[in-house]
Scaffold this motif. Structure first.
Motif, PDB file in Angstrom:
ATOM      1  N   GLN A 131       0.779  -1.270  -0.034  1.00 23.49           N
ATOM      2  CA  GLN A 131      -0.235   0.033   0.089  1.00 23.49           C
ATOM      3  C   GLN A 131       0.829   1.367  -0.012  1.00 23.49           C
ATOM      4  O   GLN A 131       0.779   2.344  -0.716  1.00 23.49           O
ATOM      5  N   GLN A 132       1.899   1.161   0.851  1.00 23.66           N
ATOM      6  CA  GLN A 132       2.830   2.316   0.941  1.00 23.66           C
ATOM      7  C   GLN A 132       3.470   2.755  -0.589  1.00 23.66           C
ATOM      8  O   GLN A 132       3.652   3.702  -1.016  1.00 23.66           O
ATOM      9  N   LEU A 133       3.903   1.563  -1.077  1.00 22.50           N
ATOM     10  CA  LEU A 133       4.498   1.846  -2.524  1.00 22.50           C
ATOM     11  C   LEU A 133       3.439   2.382  -3.443  1.00 22.50           C
ATOM     12  O   LEU A 133       3.753   2.977  -4.364  1.00 22.50           O
ATOM     13  N   ARG A 134       2.294   1.953  -3.249  1.00 19.70           N
ATOM     14  CA  ARG A 134       1.238   2.316  -4.392  1.00 19.70           C
ATOM     15  C   ARG A 134       1.114   3.819  -4.065  1.00 19.70           C
ATOM     16  O   ARG A 134       0.817   4.500  -5.288  1.00 19.70           O
ATOM     17  N   LYS A 135       1.219   4.264  -2.837  1.00 22.70           N
ATOM     18  CA  LYS A 135       0.971   5.658  -2.618  1.00 22.70           C
ATOM     19  C   LYS A 135       2.236   6.502  -3.018  1.00 22.70           C
ATOM     20  O   LYS A 135       2.180   7.558  -3.428  1.00 22.70           O
ATOM     21  N   LYS A 136       3.242   5.893  -3.301  1.00 23.09           N
ATOM     22  CA  LYS A 136       4.465   6.493  -3.759  1.00 23.09           C
ATOM     23  C   LYS A 136       4.598   6.561  -5.488  1.00 23.09           C
ATOM     24  O   LYS A 136       5.518   7.087  -5.901  1.00 23.09           O
ATOM     25  N   GLY A 137       3.345   5.841  -5.937  1.00 23.57           N
ATOM     26  CA  GLY A 137       3.477   6.075  -7.299  1.00 23.57           C
ATOM     27  C   GLY A 137       3.930   4.716  -8.179  1.00 23.57           C
ATOM     28  O   GLY A 137       3.804   4.691  -9.351  1.00 23.57           O
ATOM     29  N   LEU A 138       4.429   3.787  -7.517  1.00 18.45           N
ATOM     30  CA  LEU A 138       4.812   2.459  -8.336  1.00 18.45           C
ATOM     31  C   LEU A 138       3.571   1.785  -8.615  1.00 18.45           C
ATOM     32  O   LEU A 138       2.458   1.464  -7.975  1.00 18.45           O
ATOM     33  N   ASP A 140       1.427  -1.787 -10.241  1.00 21.19           N
ATOM     34  CA  ASP A 140       1.302  -2.915  -9.508  1.00 21.19           C
ATOM     35  C   ASP A 140       2.325  -4.210  -9.925  1.00 21.19           C
ATOM     36  O   ASP A 140       2.735  -4.728  -9.235  1.00 21.19           O
ATOM     37  N   PRO A 141       2.597  -4.114 -11.374  1.00 22.26           N
ATOM     38  CA  PRO A 141       3.529  -5.026 -11.898  1.00 22.26           C
ATOM     39  C   PRO A 141       5.040  -4.868 -10.882  1.00 22.26           C
ATOM     40  O   PRO A 141       5.521  -5.932 -10.680  1.00 22.26           O
ATOM     41  N   VAL A 142       5.471  -3.620 -10.899  1.00 21.56           N
ATOM     42  CA  VAL A 142       6.828  -3.334 -10.187  1.00 21.56           C
ATOM     43  C   VAL A 142       6.483  -3.820  -8.768  1.00 21.56           C
ATOM     44  O   VAL A 142       7.514  -4.431  -8.074  1.00 21.56           O
ATOM     45  N   ILE A 143       5.393  -3.613  -8.082  1.00 21.94           N
ATOM     46  CA  ILE A 143       5.429  -4.023  -6.494  1.00 21.94           C
ATOM     47  C   ILE A 143       5.387  -5.395  -6.577  1.00 21.94           C
ATOM     48  O   ILE A 143       5.811  -5.901  -5.312  1.00 21.94           O
ATOM     49  N   GLN A 144       4.635  -5.998  -7.233  1.00 27.77           N
ATOM     50  CA  GLN A 144       4.343  -7.628  -7.131  1.00 27.77           C
ATOM     51  C   GLN A 144       5.883  -8.261  -7.320  1.00 27.77           C
ATOM     52  O   GLN A 144       6.073  -9.159  -6.776  1.00 27.77           O
ATOM     53  N   GLU A 145       6.856  -7.399  -8.119  1.00 26.38           N
ATOM     54  CA  GLU A 145       8.156  -8.128  -8.222  1.00 26.38           C
ATOM     55  C   GLU A 145       9.078  -7.759  -7.064  1.00 26.38           C
ATOM     56  O   GLU A 145       9.397  -8.622  -6.573  1.00 26.38           O
ATOM     57  N   VAL A 146       8.833  -6.507  -6.582  1.00 27.60           N
ATOM     58  CA  VAL A 146       9.757  -6.300  -5.352  1.00 27.60           C
ATOM     59  C   VAL A 146       9.253  -6.785  -4.301  1.00 27.60           C
ATOM     60  O   VAL A 146      10.269  -7.146  -3.389  1.00 27.60           O
ATOM     61  N   ILE A 147       7.960  -7.112  -3.882  1.00 31.90           N
ATOM     62  CA  ILE A 147       7.514  -7.597  -2.932  1.00 31.90           C
ATOM     63  C   ILE A 147       7.856  -9.044  -2.559  1.00 31.90           C
ATOM     64  O   ILE A 147       7.672  -9.679  -1.496  1.00 31.90           O
ATOM     65  N   GLN A 148       8.360  -9.613  -3.582  1.00 31.70           N
ATOM     66  CA  GLN A 148       9.088 -10.981  -3.405  1.00 31.70           C
ATOM     67  C   GLN A 148      10.389 -11.192  -2.613  1.00 31.70           C
ATOM     68  O   GLN A 148      10.565 -12.289  -2.179  1.00 31.70           O
ATOM     69  N   LEU A 149      10.985 -10.100  -2.374  1.00 30.33           N
ATOM     70  CA  LEU A 149      11.959  -9.944  -1.427  1.00 30.33           C
ATOM     71  C   LEU A 149      11.602 -10.114  -0.014  1.00 30.33           C
ATOM     72  O   LEU A 149      12.576 -10.470   0.746  1.00 30.33           O
ATOM     73  N   TYR A 150      10.286 -10.156   0.081  1.00 28.00           N
ATOM     74  CA  TYR A 150       9.867 -10.360   1.504  1.00 28.00           C
ATOM     75  C   TYR A 150       9.209 -11.650   1.597  1.00 28.00           C
ATOM     76  O   TYR A 150       8.098 -11.914   1.343  1.00 28.00           O
ATOM     77  N   THR A 151      10.291 -12.505   1.992  1.00 25.97           N
ATOM     78  CA  THR A 151       9.776 -14.063   1.820  1.00 25.97           C
ATOM     79  C   THR A 151       8.995 -14.411   2.982  1.00 25.97           C
ATOM     80  O   THR A 151       8.923 -13.689   4.123  1.00 25.97           O
ATOM     81  N   PRO A 152       8.542 -15.389   2.792  1.00 22.85           N
ATOM     82  CA  PRO A 152       7.498 -15.927   4.269  1.00 22.85           C
ATOM     83  C   PRO A 152       8.390 -16.176   5.531  1.00 22.85           C
ATOM     84  O   PRO A 152       7.726 -15.687   6.415  1.00 22.85           O
TER      85      PRO A 152
END
Length: 260
Positions: A131-138, A140-152
């Protein structure tokens, strides 16, 4: 010919140049030197057109370079900044394109850096970070890629740490209500229900009977002032707060009945 009538230095090494045709142009120091814009100097109309065309881009680029010198910025943040600085949309687009060519503005790189930083410093779950990344203008495809860094594994570690830390701050509540509050807090921080359940399993599952009784007496004493003559209502309120019926009855028998 057009004559320069006044040159005034503004903040940030920018200059307000006035001409005898009543036009005023804000220019950078580079532009001032390049076109030798000194008081009483003269230039032809074509040169003034060139200066005006270059001025917004030149100033905007310098402002933008300064803006990103402190920290990474997204494209949207850069657009907003340049708009606030009264840079035209056309010049802002050219400036941002130039910064992208120089790899100084890159939303994918920004997103990766943001996630890595948050993993070190924050207790937020992936949904909140997205949500914070969306507010910064990123996008969704970019967000979906970078959030993979946040592993389970990272999620579970941070959620568990947050739950254990929060557990120390909750006092005077039933064991059941305490766990409910912890679940709600983790949900509000953006963790999934699966991760929350795993994190909760890492917490002490057995009640501390002594603390449970102390919490019941505290809550019960407050509620008894209002519902002393209505034992059913008192039971109902205490049950809603997560206390066992046997313990509630004990409180009524030992604490409430004795004072009636």
């Amino acid at each position: 010919m057009i004559k320069v009538t006044k040159v005034v230095k503004n903040k940030g090494n920018f200059y307000q140049v006035s001409f005898d045709n009543r036009e005023t142009v804000r220019v950078s120091e580079d532009l001032l030197v390049r076109f030798r814009l000194l008081k009483d100097s003269e230039l032809d109309p074509e040169t003034l057109v060139e200066i005006k065309k270059s001025a917004g881009y030149d100033i905007g680029l310098q402002l933008a370079m300064n803006y990103i010198s402190y920290q990474l910025r997204t494209e949207q943040e850069m657009y907003r900044y340049l708009k606030d600085k009264e840079i035209s949309i056309e010049d802002a687009r050219r400036i941002i394109q130039r910064l992208k060519e120089l790899q100084l503005v890159d939303d994918l790189n920004y997103g990766r850096s943001y996630i890595r930083t948050q993993l070190r410093l924050s207790d937020k779950g992936p949904q909140t970070l997205m949500q914070q990344l969306r507010k910064k203008g990123l996008k969704d495809p970019v967000i979906q890629e970078v959030i993979q860094l946040y592993t389970p594994e990272d999620q579970l570690e941070i959620a568990t740490r947050t739950a254990k830390k929060s557990l120390k701050t909750i006092r005077g509540k039933s064991h059941k209500e305490t766990l409910q509050k912890l679940r709600l807090k983790l949900m509000q921080k953006g963790f999934s229900s699966d991760i929350i359940s795993l994190a909760m399993n890492e917490l002490p599952q057995e009640k501390n009977e002594e603390l449970e009784w102390e919490a019941l007496v505290k809550e019960g004493t407050k509620l008894a002032r209002k519902h002393r003559k209505d034992h059913y209502k008192l039971k109902q309120k205490l049950y809603q707060k997560g206390f066992d019926l046997d313990l509630i009855q004990r409180f009524i028998d030992e604490e409430v009945m004795n004072e009636e």
